[in-house]
Design a protein around this motif. Structure first.
Motif, mmCIF file in Angstrom:
data_model
loop_
_atom_site.group_PDB
_atom_site.id
_atom_site.type_symbol
_atom_site.label_atom_id
_atom_site.label_comp_id
_atom_site.label_asym_id
_atom_site.label_seq_id
_atom_site.Cartn_x
_atom_site.Cartn_y
_atom_site.Cartn_z
ATOM 1 N N THR A 166 -27.510 -32.582 2.445
ATOM 2 C CA THR A 166 -27.542 -32.906 1.017
ATOM 3 C C THR A 166 -27.029 -31.745 0.176
ATOM 4 O O THR A 166 -26.192 -31.936 -0.719
ATOM 5 N N VAL A 167 -27.500 -30.548 0.452
ATOM 6 C CA VAL A 167 -27.051 -29.366 -0.295
ATOM 7 C C VAL A 167 -25.550 -29.156 -0.091
ATOM 8 O O VAL A 167 -24.812 -28.886 -1.048
ATOM 9 N N ALA A 168 -25.087 -29.306 1.151
ATOM 10 C CA ALA A 168 -23.663 -29.131 1.439
ATOM 11 C C ALA A 168 -22.816 -30.167 0.698
ATOM 12 O O ALA A 168 -21.757 -29.843 0.149
ATOM 13 N N GLN A 169 -23.292 -31.408 0.651
ATOM 14 C CA GLN A 169 -22.563 -32.447 -0.080
ATOM 15 C C GLN A 169 -22.513 -32.134 -1.573
ATOM 16 O O GLN A 169 -21.468 -32.287 -2.207
ATOM 17 N N ILE A 170 -23.613 -31.687 -2.124
ATOM 18 C CA ILE A 170 -23.664 -31.367 -3.558
ATOM 19 C C ILE A 170 -22.695 -30.228 -3.878
ATOM 20 O O ILE A 170 -21.957 -30.285 -4.865
ATOM 21 N N ILE A 171 -22.677 -29.201 -3.039
ATOM 22 C CA ILE A 171 -21.764 -28.073 -3.258
ATOM 23 C C ILE A 171 -20.317 -28.541 -3.155
ATOM 24 O O ILE A 171 -19.480 -28.214 -4.004
ATOM 25 N N ALA A 172 -19.997 -29.323 -2.116
ATOM 26 C CA ALA A 172 -18.621 -29.791 -1.923
ATOM 27 C C ALA A 172 -18.175 -30.697 -3.072
ATOM 28 O O ALA A 172 -17.074 -30.532 -3.612
ATOM 29 N N ILE A 173 -19.016 -31.627 -3.453
ATOM 30 C CA ILE A 173 -18.660 -32.537 -4.552
ATOM 31 C C ILE A 173 -18.460 -31.750 -5.841
ATOM 32 O O ILE A 173 -17.489 -31.970 -6.566
ATOM 33 N N SER A 174 -19.361 -30.819 -6.113
ATOM 34 C CA SER A 174 -19.238 -30.000 -7.327
ATOM 35 C C SER A 174 -17.931 -29.216 -7.319
ATOM 36 O O SER A 174 -17.230 -29.135 -8.337
ATOM 37 N N ALA A 175 -17.592 -28.641 -6.169
ATOM 38 C CA ALA A 175 -16.355 -27.857 -6.060
ATOM 39 C C ALA A 175 -15.129 -28.744 -6.304
ATOM 40 O O ALA A 175 -14.196 -28.338 -7.000
ATOM 41 N N PHE A 176 -15.126 -29.950 -5.750
ATOM 42 C CA PHE A 176 -13.980 -30.846 -5.964
ATOM 43 C C PHE A 176 -13.923 -31.364 -7.396
ATOM 44 O O PHE A 176 -12.839 -31.622 -7.919
ATOM 45 N N LEU A 177 -15.075 -31.524 -8.028
ATOM 46 C CA LEU A 177 -15.068 -31.919 -9.440
ATOM 47 C C LEU A 177 -14.445 -30.824 -10.295
ATOM 48 O O LEU A 177 -13.794 -31.103 -11.293
ATOM 49 N N LEU A 178 -14.655 -29.593 -9.875
ATOM 50 C CA LEU A 178 -14.081 -28.467 -10.613
ATOM 51 C C LEU A 178 -12.624 -28.222 -10.243
ATOM 52 O O LEU A 178 -11.986 -27.341 -10.801
ATOM 53 N N ASP A 179 -12.111 -28.996 -9.277
ATOM 54 C CA ASP A 179 -10.704 -29.020 -8.867
ATOM 55 C C ASP A 179 -10.209 -27.661 -8.412
ATOM 56 O O ASP A 179 -10.202 -27.385 -7.226
ATOM 57 N N ASN A 180 -9.791 -26.824 -9.292
ATOM 58 C CA ASN A 180 -9.244 -25.512 -8.927
ATOM 59 C C ASN A 180 -10.336 -24.454 -8.972
ATOM 60 O O ASN A 180 -10.235 -23.468 -9.681
ATOM 61 N N PHE A 181 -11.359 -24.689 -8.186
ATOM 62 C CA PHE A 181 -12.477 -23.756 -8.117
ATOM 63 C C PHE A 181 -11.928 -22.369 -7.796
ATOM 64 O O PHE A 181 -11.110 -22.227 -6.878
ATOM 65 N N PRO A 182 -12.307 -21.323 -8.521
ATOM 66 C CA PRO A 182 -11.644 -20.027 -8.384
ATOM 67 C C PRO A 182 -11.998 -19.211 -7.141
ATOM 68 O O PRO A 182 -11.459 -18.155 -6.938
ATOM 69 N N PHE A 183 -12.893 -19.671 -6.300
ATOM 70 C CA PHE A 183 -13.299 -18.889 -5.144
ATOM 71 C C PHE A 183 -12.561 -19.379 -3.905
ATOM 72 O O PHE A 183 -12.580 -20.545 -3.570
ATOM 73 N N TYR A 184 -11.906 -18.468 -3.200
ATOM 74 C CA TYR A 184 -11.168 -18.821 -1.985
ATOM 75 C C TYR A 184 -11.721 -18.050 -0.793
ATOM 76 O O TYR A 184 -12.118 -16.897 -0.920
ATOM 77 N N LEU A 185 -11.738 -18.692 0.339
ATOM 78 C CA LEU A 185 -12.274 -18.107 1.552
ATOM 79 C C LEU A 185 -11.214 -18.211 2.644
ATOM 80 O O LEU A 185 -10.800 -19.305 3.002
ATOM 81 N N ILE A 186 -10.765 -17.089 3.147
ATOM 82 C CA ILE A 186 -9.755 -17.028 4.209
ATOM 83 C C ILE A 186 -8.554 -17.919 3.876
ATOM 84 O O ILE A 186 -8.124 -18.744 4.663
ATOM 85 N N ASN A 187 -8.017 -17.783 2.704
ATOM 86 C CA ASN A 187 -6.848 -18.510 2.231
ATOM 87 C C ASN A 187 -7.020 -20.033 2.159
ATOM 88 O O ASN A 187 -6.062 -20.766 2.064
ATOM 89 N N PHE A 188 -8.216 -20.531 2.276
ATOM 90 C CA PHE A 188 -8.485 -21.951 2.093
ATOM 91 C C PHE A 188 -9.291 -22.119 0.815
ATOM 92 O O PHE A 188 -10.205 -21.348 0.544
ATOM 93 N N PRO A 189 -8.989 -23.123 0.035
ATOM 94 C CA PRO A 189 -9.824 -23.344 -1.144
ATOM 95 C C PRO A 189 -11.277 -23.609 -0.730
ATOM 96 O O PRO A 189 -11.530 -24.287 0.260
ATOM 97 N N PHE A 190 -12.168 -23.070 -1.496
ATOM 98 C CA PHE A 190 -13.599 -23.202 -1.213
ATOM 99 C C PHE A 190 -14.020 -24.662 -1.080
ATOM 100 O O PHE A 190 -14.840 -24.996 -0.221
#
Length: 179
Positions: free
Chosen positions: A125-149
């Motif tokens: 549930t927490v992982a889904q909430i984080i992922a959905i929130s990140a996609f809602l923000l579209d160009n989320f500014p945090f990147y991890l190993i050259n992949f969008p967060f």
């Protein structure tokens, strides 16, 4: 109606507002939609906490809370597919798991068996909430190993969605064999 149930009903009422805002094309709509979604997700944790702390658990709350949670996540996934942020097959896998686990729990309950929420389900549930929130923000500014967060978070959510689904199935099989 007690406070925890009121929060659950408020979360249900806010879902159409979230969908409307998330589908808007204006610049700040993504941020507002993400804020609404995050607030709704926080009320999910808050209503459960208050119900347990104040000993205000009710049959209505036990039924409505998980249903509203699934409606919120499903609505968010569908709007993300509609606006082209995630592929449909990902939404189908996540929603299918939610329906399957709900069905398993209903069948178990009909037999007098309670399959409690597992730690994996909470992580999912927490992982889904984080992922959905990140996609809602579209160009989320945090990147991890050259992949969008957002993609990393969605992959993590998918793994825990599938893993927790298998875990619920195994718990169901174990519980029904014991009878």
């Amino acid at each position: 109606m007690n406070l925890p149930n009121s929060l659950t009903v408020a979360r249900l009422i806010i879902i159409p507002v979230f969908l409307l805002v998330a589908s808007m094309k204006c610049h700040y709509a993504d941020y507002i939609a993400a804020g609404i979604f995050i607030i709704a997700a926080i009320t999910d944790s808050l209503d459960g906490y208050l119900a347990r702390k104040k000993n205000q658990t009710t049959l209505l709350g036990q039924f409505l809370d998980p249903v509203v949670d699934k409606i919120l996540v499903t609505a968010a996934l569908i709007i993300l597919v509609e606006i082209g942020r995630i592929p449909g097959w990902i939404a189908i896998i996540i929603v299918s798991r939610e329906i399957a686990v709900t069905g398993l729990r209903a069948v178990a309950a009909a037999q007098g068996i309670v399959i409690a929420a597992s730690c994996l389900g909470k992580i999912k549930t927490v992982a889904q909430i984080i992922a959905i929130s990140a996609f809602l923000l579209d160009n989320f500014p945090f990147y991890l190993i050259n992949f969008p967060f957002a993609y990393v978070a969605l992959t993590f959510a998918m793994v825990f969605t599938l893993w927790s689904g298998v875990d619920y199935y195994l718990a169901f099989r174990l519980a029904t064999k014991a009878r």
